[in-house]
Design a protein around this motif. Sequence first.
Motif, mmCIF file in Angstrom:
data_model
loop_
_atom_site.group_PDB
_atom_site.id
_atom_site.type_symbol
_atom_site.label_atom_id
_atom_site.label_comp_id
_atom_site.label_asym_id
_atom_site.label_seq_id
_atom_site.Cartn_x
_atom_site.Cartn_y
_atom_site.Cartn_z
ATOM 1 N N GLU A 48 3.888 50.280 80.095
ATOM 2 C CA GLU A 48 2.556 50.662 79.601
ATOM 3 C C GLU A 48 2.606 51.976 78.823
ATOM 4 O OE1 GLU A 48 -0.095 48.163 82.860
ATOM 5 O OE2 GLU A 48 0.123 50.317 83.144
ATOM 6 N N ALA A 49 3.450 52.886 79.286
ATOM 7 C CA ALA A 49 3.580 54.171 78.570
ATOM 8 C C ALA A 49 4.123 53.949 77.158
ATOM 9 C CB ALA A 49 4.495 55.106 79.351
ATOM 10 N N ALA A 50 4.913 52.874 76.997
ATOM 11 C CA ALA A 50 5.476 52.573 75.672
ATOM 12 C C ALA A 50 4.521 51.710 74.844
ATOM 13 C CB ALA A 50 6.823 51.883 75.831
ATOM 14 N N GLY A 51 3.323 51.452 75.385
ATOM 15 C CA GLY A 51 2.322 50.682 74.636
ATOM 16 C C GLY A 51 2.340 49.189 74.906
ATOM 17 N N GLY A 52 3.136 48.765 75.909
ATOM 18 C CA GLY A 52 3.221 47.336 76.230
ATOM 19 C C GLY A 52 2.252 46.926 77.320
ATOM 20 N N GLN A 53 2.278 45.616 77.630
ATOM 21 C CA GLN A 53 1.389 45.057 78.658
ATOM 22 C C GLN A 53 2.222 44.532 79.810
ATOM 23 O OE1 GLN A 53 -0.886 42.152 76.127
ATOM 24 N NE2 GLN A 53 -2.299 42.395 77.846
ATOM 25 N N ALA A 54 1.844 44.872 81.046
ATOM 26 C CA ALA A 54 2.608 44.392 82.195
ATOM 27 C C ALA A 54 1.718 44.286 83.424
ATOM 28 C CB ALA A 54 3.768 45.345 82.488
ATOM 29 N N ALA A 55 2.106 43.397 84.336
ATOM 30 C CA ALA A 55 1.436 43.266 85.632
ATOM 31 C C ALA A 55 2.530 43.076 86.674
ATOM 32 C CB ALA A 55 0.502 42.060 85.613
ATOM 33 N N VAL A 56 2.232 43.454 87.913
ATOM 34 C CA VAL A 56 3.217 43.341 88.992
ATOM 35 C C VAL A 56 2.804 42.217 89.930
ATOM 36 C CG1 VAL A 56 4.160 44.504 91.024
ATOM 37 C CG2 VAL A 56 3.932 45.758 88.872
ATOM 38 N N ILE A 57 3.785 41.395 90.334
ATOM 39 C CA ILE A 57 3.497 40.299 91.255
ATOM 40 C C ILE A 57 4.647 40.189 92.267
ATOM 41 C CG2 ILE A 57 4.423 38.563 89.630
ATOM 42 C CD1 ILE A 57 2.094 36.723 90.723
ATOM 43 N N GLY A 58 4.373 40.575 93.508
ATOM 44 C CA GLY A 58 5.421 40.562 94.530
ATOM 45 C C GLY A 58 5.450 39.234 95.263
ATOM 46 N N PHE A 59 6.611 38.613 95.325
ATOM 47 C CA PHE A 59 6.810 37.423 96.171
ATOM 48 C C PHE A 59 8.303 37.157 96.292
ATOM 49 C CE2 PHE A 59 6.562 35.822 91.848
ATOM 50 C CZ PHE A 59 7.497 34.806 91.766
ATOM 51 N N ASP A 60 8.659 36.413 97.359
ATOM 52 C CA ASP A 60 10.055 36.058 97.591
ATOM 53 C C ASP A 60 10.325 34.726 96.883
ATOM 54 O OD1 ASP A 60 12.442 35.063 98.612
ATOM 55 O OD2 ASP A 60 12.079 35.821 100.630
ATOM 56 N N VAL A 61 11.237 34.747 95.915
ATOM 57 C CA VAL A 61 11.462 33.533 95.106
ATOM 58 C C VAL A 61 12.017 32.365 95.928
ATOM 59 C CG1 VAL A 61 11.754 34.714 92.881
ATOM 60 C CG2 VAL A 61 13.760 34.333 94.351
ATOM 61 N N SER A 62 12.600 32.656 97.089
ATOM 62 C CA SER A 62 13.131 31.543 97.888
ATOM 63 C C SER A 62 12.054 30.913 98.777
ATOM 64 C CB SER A 62 14.341 31.987 98.711
ATOM 65 O OG SER A 62 13.999 33.076 99.523
ATOM 66 N N ASP A 63 10.837 31.455 98.717
ATOM 67 C CA ASP A 63 9.695 30.897 99.454
ATOM 68 C C ASP A 63 8.917 29.997 98.481
ATOM 69 O OD1 ASP A 63 7.143 30.450 100.491
ATOM 70 O OD2 ASP A 63 7.031 32.416 101.453
ATOM 71 N N GLU A 64 9.090 28.693 98.667
ATOM 72 C CA GLU A 64 8.544 27.737 97.690
ATOM 73 C C GLU A 64 7.041 27.908 97.497
ATOM 74 O OE1 GLU A 64 9.648 23.662 98.343
ATOM 75 O OE2 GLU A 64 8.585 22.985 96.551
ATOM 76 N N ALA A 65 6.298 27.992 98.607
ATOM 77 C CA ALA A 65 4.837 28.088 98.497
ATOM 78 C C ALA A 65 4.433 29.366 97.760
ATOM 79 C CB ALA A 65 4.213 28.064 99.890
ATOM 80 N N ALA A 66 5.154 30.458 98.031
ATOM 81 C CA ALA A 66 4.825 31.738 97.389
ATOM 82 C C ALA A 66 5.094 31.667 95.876
ATOM 83 C CB ALA A 66 5.648 32.859 98.023
ATOM 84 N N PHE A 67 6.180 31.017 95.482
ATOM 85 C CA PHE A 67 6.520 30.900 94.062
ATOM 86 C C PHE A 67 5.474 30.022 93.348
ATOM 87 C CE2 PHE A 67 10.718 30.986 91.402
ATOM 88 C CZ PHE A 67 10.006 31.323 90.254
ATOM 89 N N VAL A 68 5.095 28.930 93.990
ATOM 90 C CA VAL A 68 4.081 28.039 93.409
ATOM 91 C C VAL A 68 2.771 28.801 93.207
ATOM 92 C CG1 VAL A 68 2.669 25.968 93.855
ATOM 93 C CG2 VAL A 68 5.139 25.931 94.321
ATOM 94 N N ASP A 69 2.380 29.562 94.232
ATOM 95 C CA ASP A 69 1.154 30.373 94.156
ATOM 96 C C ASP A 69 1.225 31.403 93.034
ATOM 97 O OD1 ASP A 69 -0.221 29.241 96.148
ATOM 98 O OD2 ASP A 69 -0.088 30.921 97.567
ATOM 99 N N ALA A 70 2.408 32.008 92.893
ATOM 100 C CA ALA A 70 2.572 33.060 91.876
ATOM 101 C C ALA A 70 2.386 32.483 90.466
ATOM 102 C CB ALA A 70 3.950 33.703 92.005
#
Length: 247
Positions: free
Chosen positions: A51-73
């Motif tokens: 963002e300081a460099a003028g870009g766009q970003a969002a943070v999304i925490g989840f464990d990629v080996s958790d199928e339901a969490a990845f689907v939700d993300a």
Amino acid sequence: MTFSGTNVLVTGSSRGIGAEIAKVLAGYGLKVWINYRSGAAAADAVQAEIEAAGGQAAVIGFDVSDEAAFVDAVKTVVDADGGLSYLVNNAGITNDKLALRMKGDDFMSVIEANLKSAFIGCRESMKVMRKKKFGSIVNIASIVGETGNAGQTNYAASKGGVIAMSKSFALEAASSGIRYNTVTPGFIATDMTDELNDEVKEAFVSKIPMGRFGNAAEVAEATAFLLSDAASYITGETLRVNGGMYM
Ligand code: NAP
């Protein structure tokens, strides 16, 4: 490089190669979703830098080996942005042991984190991207998936699996306008390779024709190329970024 899409989810982008991929893609104008498993502060720092460099970003925490969490993300991203243009399956772990000492659980933990996670990402993104008949996925595998490595039967199997799986997804999704490619880094200076002692590092460097470890930015630019419009006729390909260590 130009990008017809607008956003990207980069798994494991709070540190190392993933963080660099996130920054490079934000620099090309994409909104980047930064994923982490445990390092929330590190992910926030990557977002702040973008963002300081003028870009766009969002943070999304989840464990990629958790199928339901990845689907939700993926659903969260699509609900927020109206779609998903690109995915980089970068999150990965090692759990090195000689095969004779490796338990089944040691083997499967790496398969789950590196291969099953990439499968879930590839499948979920295909569901979303086929609606717009546009999308591109890059899976970060490893030179070890091509050559094998003593002490890494689990990691080699996971990364070799990623390479073969990507080609299969490429075949299933080509008619829907979705491309799947793989990047296979050689030895890259990150926390993952910092764990190696100096003797082991020197032994690897002696086998690299370019005489040095790579850096994360060199992997990030190769990844960006495969996602970009410049690679619009490239799918099912494996791009080696290894300083000539394996050709
Ligand atoms: P790294 O420095 O260890 O960083 C790993 C990243 O992945 C971190 O952001 C970590 O987040 C995240 N992560 C790990 N497991 C996760 C999970 N289950 N769910 C969500 N996020 C997870 O690794 P790296 O060296 O940058 O490697 C990145 C990728 O490149 C990996 O797939 C690796 O196998 C591959 N690669 C690396 C090299 C190399 O020499 N470094 C060579 C070939 C291939 P947290 O900190 O929150 O856990």
